[in-house]
Design a protein around this motif. Structure first.
Motif, mmCIF file in Angstrom:
data_model
loop_
_atom_site.group_PDB
_atom_site.id
_atom_site.type_symbol
_atom_site.label_atom_id
_atom_site.label_comp_id
_atom_site.label_asym_id
_atom_site.label_seq_id
_atom_site.Cartn_x
_atom_site.Cartn_y
_atom_site.Cartn_z
ATOM 1 N N VAL A 120 0.828 -1.205 0.000
ATOM 2 C CA VAL A 120 0.000 0.000 0.000
ATOM 3 C C VAL A 120 0.864 1.257 0.000
ATOM 4 O O VAL A 120 0.645 2.196 -0.777
ATOM 5 C CB VAL A 120 -0.957 -0.001 1.208
ATOM 6 N N ALA A 121 1.874 1.306 0.874
ATOM 7 C CA ALA A 121 2.674 2.522 1.011
ATOM 8 C C ALA A 121 3.412 2.855 -0.282
ATOM 9 O O ALA A 121 3.572 4.032 -0.622
ATOM 10 C CB ALA A 121 3.657 2.374 2.166
ATOM 11 N N ALA A 122 3.883 1.832 -1.000
ATOM 12 C CA ALA A 122 4.607 2.086 -2.248
ATOM 13 C C ALA A 122 3.689 2.709 -3.298
ATOM 14 O O ALA A 122 4.075 3.651 -4.001
ATOM 15 C CB ALA A 122 5.210 0.789 -2.762
ATOM 16 N N TYR A 123 2.473 2.210 -3.432
ATOM 17 C CA TYR A 123 1.521 2.799 -4.384
ATOM 18 C C TYR A 123 1.101 4.200 -3.937
ATOM 19 O O TYR A 123 0.949 5.108 -4.757
ATOM 20 C CB TYR A 123 0.295 1.900 -4.529
ATOM 21 N N ARG A 124 0.909 4.356 -2.640
ATOM 22 C CA ARG A 124 0.517 5.670 -2.131
ATOM 23 C C ARG A 124 1.599 6.709 -2.426
ATOM 24 O O ARG A 124 1.319 7.840 -2.861
ATOM 25 C CB ARG A 124 0.279 5.570 -0.623
ATOM 26 N N ALA A 125 2.868 6.319 -2.254
ATOM 27 C CA ALA A 125 3.968 7.262 -2.451
ATOM 28 C C ALA A 125 4.068 7.738 -3.897
ATOM 29 O O ALA A 125 4.601 8.815 -4.154
ATOM 30 C CB ALA A 125 5.285 6.619 -2.019
ATOM 31 N N GLN A 126 3.544 6.967 -4.842
ATOM 32 C CA GLN A 126 3.574 7.360 -6.259
ATOM 33 C C GLN A 126 2.277 8.034 -6.701
ATOM 34 O O GLN A 126 2.065 8.250 -7.888
ATOM 35 C CB GLN A 126 3.872 6.136 -7.127
ATOM 36 N N GLY A 127 1.416 8.344 -5.742
ATOM 37 C CA GLY A 127 0.209 9.097 -6.047
ATOM 38 C C GLY A 127 -0.872 8.311 -6.746
ATOM 39 O O GLY A 127 -1.776 8.895 -7.360
ATOM 40 N N ALA A 332 -6.747 8.193 -10.389
ATOM 41 C CA ALA A 332 -6.940 8.657 -11.758
ATOM 42 C C ALA A 332 -8.200 8.117 -12.420
ATOM 43 O O ALA A 332 -8.517 8.499 -13.539
ATOM 44 C CB ALA A 332 -5.724 8.283 -12.604
ATOM 45 N N SER A 333 -8.910 7.221 -11.762
ATOM 46 C CA SER A 333 -10.099 6.634 -12.374
ATOM 47 C C SER A 333 -11.204 7.678 -12.552
ATOM 48 O O SER A 333 -11.507 8.436 -11.625
ATOM 49 C CB SER A 333 -10.628 5.497 -11.505
ATOM 50 N N PRO A 334 -11.846 7.737 -13.719
ATOM 51 C CA PRO A 334 -12.994 8.626 -13.889
ATOM 52 C C PRO A 334 -14.191 8.167 -13.066
ATOM 53 O O PRO A 334 -15.149 8.914 -12.887
ATOM 54 C CB PRO A 334 -13.278 8.549 -15.394
ATOM 55 N N ASN A 335 -14.134 6.935 -12.569
ATOM 56 C CA ASN A 335 -15.206 6.389 -11.739
ATOM 57 C C ASN A 335 -14.772 6.301 -10.278
ATOM 58 O O ASN A 335 -15.210 5.437 -9.539
ATOM 59 C CB ASN A 335 -15.588 4.994 -12.237
ATOM 60 N N LYS A 336 -13.899 7.228 -9.870
ATOM 61 C CA LYS A 336 -13.301 7.156 -8.531
ATOM 62 C C LYS A 336 -14.353 7.149 -7.423
ATOM 63 O O LYS A 336 -14.249 6.383 -6.465
ATOM 64 C CB LYS A 336 -12.343 8.334 -8.331
#
Length: 444
Positions: A120-127, A332-336
């Motif tokens: 989780v932290a790795a994905y979070r750090a890349q926004g 980035a999802s348009p369905n966020k």
């Protein structure tokens, strides 16, 4: 799942993560862990992986048959409540993050995906991950240790959906033939390392290709070797989590003990860190005993033989691995908004209890009692897994949820495979492991 190296993300600011982990693990009765290369974050206007409109969202996940059915039940309930269809895109466990990363690179990400706490932290750090809008409302219902795995000072990026841990599974016939007698039924009476070794040497092979035991440290499970390190009172990372320990006595003791499993012929060579899954070796009766997570019980039930369970062995400490997964939405999802709504829906008490009972895993909400769930597979053993989860210790958890742990785990996999099957003396073998981990931590 397969791990790939990545640039080390910045560590989340502040010390609140450690404090919350410490507060949560002392009280939890349930516990429960798998990496990705770098990628570009698509623009907010890009399409989702399914080309779906706002009334359909796509989720990438891996899933056993039981988990797939449980996720479909969640999708059906969400559609009945909101009118939004959740399209489940199931891929093999070893390929799920490759599928996510590919979608992110090609501006066609999924709307949400399943991810281990260690990633989780790795994905979070890349926004990549969307902040959970109702985090303040949900947080009081979750065990702090798991909530902290998806939270840092910038926000909460998903929900801790469930957890799991490992125990020792034993072929009942092999136990009887070895004369092991009654198995430990409480954490306090769990076998010591010496007693566990004695039990392994008493298991007599029934065929030339049969062995006593396999540990579940293969591939993405390499971090489970750290159970032995923590049991011996050792550490892989320093207390500030910024460096690797060197010549740690507990780590050396754990390495000697686990290498002896190979040197004494108690575990097969192909049960090394890059080898065959321990659960497969147990299922095909190549080994009489294996470490296995509760989520595997539904698969093992189809093995056609009787089996039992007891607790992980203990040394200075009783210690168990933190497993389980979070559900996260893509920023980035348009369905966020719809994706975040489904994430929150899955986090409600009724839905979590139903999923855990069906998938044979443990809940992360404090108001869902795992002992009260109607587990469909081996409820007698799930009672023991609930006890085992109490042995998940704060010092070990701190080390396996750092943002760079995906790359650390890849180093553990490769270096453990080398030293389990290699001829270095134990001190040199430990240096091989710590040098590999240090190379990750030194990456800017």
């Amino acid at each position: 799942m397969q791990f790939r190296s990545r640039t080390r993300p910045a560590r989340p600011p502040g010390t609140s993560r450690r404090a919350v982990l410490g507060a949560g693990l002392g009280a939890t009765t349930a516990a429960g862990l798998t990496a990705c290369s770098g990628f570009s974050t698509p623009s907010s206007g890009s399409g989702s992986g399914s080309g779906a409109s706002s009334d359909e969202i796509t989720m990438i996940t891996w899933a056993s048959d039981a988990e797939a059915a449980a996720f479909q039940a969640l999708a059906d309930g969400f559609r009945a409540e909101t009118g939004t269809t959740v399209k489940l895109q199931a891929v093999p466990y070893s390929e799920v993050l490759t599928a996510v990363d590919t979608g992110l690179r090609t501006d066609s990400p999924p709307d949400l995906f399943r991810v281990s706490y260690t990633d989780v932290a790795a994905y979070r750090a890349q926004g990549v991950l969307a902040d959970l809008p109702d985090a303040a409302e949900l947080e009081p219902s979750f065990l702090p240790a798991f909530w902290s795995a998806v939270t840092d000072d910038e926000g909460t990026f998903g929900v801790p959906h469930h957890t799991d841990t490992s125990m020792v599974l034993l072929n009942t016939a092999a136990v009887a033939s070895a004369g092991l007698g009654a198995l430990p039924t409480t954490l306090e009476t769990a076998w010591t390392w010496e007693q566990f070794s004695d039990a392994l040497t008493r298991v007599q092979p029934s065929r030339a290709d049969t062995y006593a035991f396999a540990a579940n440290w293969q591939n993405a499970g390499a971090y489970r070797w750290l159970n032995f390190v923590d049991q011996a009172g050792g550490r892989l990372l320093t207390e500030d989590l910024d460096a690797v320990t060197t010549d740690d006595p507990g780590a050396l003791k754990a390495l000697t003990y686990t290498r002896d499993l190979f040197r004494k012929g108690l575990t097969p060579q192909n049960a090394s860190a890059r080898g065959q899954a321990a659960s497969d070796l147990f299922l095909n009766q190549t080994v009489a005993m294996a470490f296995a997570g509760d989520f595997l019980l539904s698969e093992i039930e189809g093995g056609g033989f009787e089996y039992q369970a007891t607790f992980l062995p203990r040394d200075v400490n009783a210690s168990a691995d933190l497993g389980g997964n979070a559900l996260v939405a893509v920023e980035a999802s348009p369905n966020k908004e719809a994706a975040l709504a489904f994430v929150s829906y899955c986090a409600q008490a009724q839905q979590m209890g139903d999923f855990c009972a069906a998938a044979t895993v443990l809940p992360t909400r404090s108001d869902v009692d795992p002992a009260a769930l109607a587990y469909s597979v081996r409820p007698d053993l799930m009672e023991l897994y609930v006890q085992q989860a109490r042995a998940i210790r704060e010092p070990l958890v701190q080390q396996v949820v750092v943002p760079s742990f995906s790359a650390i785990n890849a180093q553990l996999r490769d270096r453990l495979d080398e030293v389990f099957l290699g001829g270095d003396d134990d001190r040199a073998a430990l240096r091989r492991i710590t040098d590999g981990v240090a190379s990750v931590l030194s990456t800017p």
